[in-house]
Design an enzyme around this catalytic site. Structure first.
Site: not given
Length: 314
Positions: A41-42, A95
């Site tokens: 994750s950034r 999704k």
């Protein structure tokens, strides 16, 4: 996966945002099938789990991963997923599976060529009464279908500017949940004939939409709204040729027949179901891909009349 079948599946999780913290991480931690081995994750990490800024860094770190689950926004999904496929790892996608059909199909084809399990998950299909509604539809001629899917963007997506950018889906981010249920329970495909898309000035995705179409001989309509305050509405109403009715309410967590609420069995929740299914796919070397809800959203954008509305800010 013969070695992995004797131990928990070592999972990498990409994207540590709201949906990951609210749903994915609790489901993974509660599952006997998975061990969360690393994250990418950034801007966030998970306590006690090795974290990296990019998926490339995570894969290069050598955590003996078996699978990767992606919880990032749909834009850029192909570039994120491709390294996992190239590494031969099973893939699960939150999704909607991608920002475009071509991107989703390219990932699916790449996974087929690589021979790795690939899962486009639709969490609303795991809601408590979806299978009950599928059985009801299979036994009768459905004549009318109406969807009311209205929620408060500020409550469920606080400050998430990306969702109203081009490719962010706007109101179809929740609306696709309803479409995923419909495409699971109806025996005949939904075909759109018209749509309206209300796009706030300065934004790239709709904040409200209406759809019209058919499913076989049944008339279909839908009302999607991202500005609902107070009570939230996630309902699908069905009527058959004899006038009998079934309503999925609370996102298919509850159901009425003829207006009478039906008893509900105990349920572990949508995301635990998704991860249990993903574990089966990984161990059996199978894929589960369905792009039909995404196809309906794409059709809505193709058919839809775009109407400019008042600017929106969080």
């Amino acid at each position: 996966m013969s070695e992995a079948s004797a131990r928990p599946i070592r999972l990498g999780l990409v994207g540590i945002g709201k949906i990951a913290r609210d749903q994915h991480i609790p489901a993974i931690n509660a599952s006997p099938d998975f061990e969360l081995a690393a994250t990418a994750s950034r801007s966030a990490s998970v306590d006690g789990v090795p974290g990296y800024r990019t998926i490339e860094e995570m894969l290069a770190a050598g955590h003996d991963l078996d699978a990767v689950s992606f919880c990032t926004p749909p834009v850029g999904r192909h570039d994120l997923v491709s390294p996992a496929i190239a590494a031969g790892l099973a893939v699960m996608i939150e999704k909607p599976p991608a920002a475009t059909l071509s991107e989703a199909r390219a990932m699916t084809r790449a996974a087929e060529i690589a021979g790795i399990p690939f899962y486009t998950s639709w969490h609303s299909r795991a809601a408590r009464h979806v299978e009950d509604a599928r059985s009801w539809c299979a036994e009768r001629q459905v004549s009318r279908i109406h969807v009311e899917w209205r929620e408060d963007i500020r409550q469920w997506h606080p400050g998430q500017e990306w969702i109203l950018e081009a490719g962010g889906f706007g109101v179809f981010d929740p609306g696709i949940n309803a479409l995923s249920i419909l495409t699971a329970i109806l025996p005949k495909s939904v075909v759109l004939s018209a749509a309206t898309l209300d796009v706030p000035r300065g934004r790239g995705a709709p904040i409200a939409a209406t759809l019209q179409g058919t499913s076989g001989d049944a008339a279909f309509s839908a009302d999607f709204d991202f500005l609902q305050t107070g009570e939230q509405t996630w309902s699908i109403h069905l009527e058959d040729a004899a006038g009998e009715t079934l309503s999925l309410i609370e996102g298919a967590g509850a159901m009425t027949l003829g207006g009478e609420r039906q008893p509900a069995s105990e349920d572990s929740g949508e995301y635990p179901h998704l991860y249990a299914h993903f574990a089966t796919l990984v161990r059996e070397g199978r894929s589960d891909v369905d792009l039909s809800p995404l196809e309906l959203v794409a059709d809505a954008f193709l058919l839809g009349e775009h109407r400019a509305t008042e600017p929106f800010s969080f």
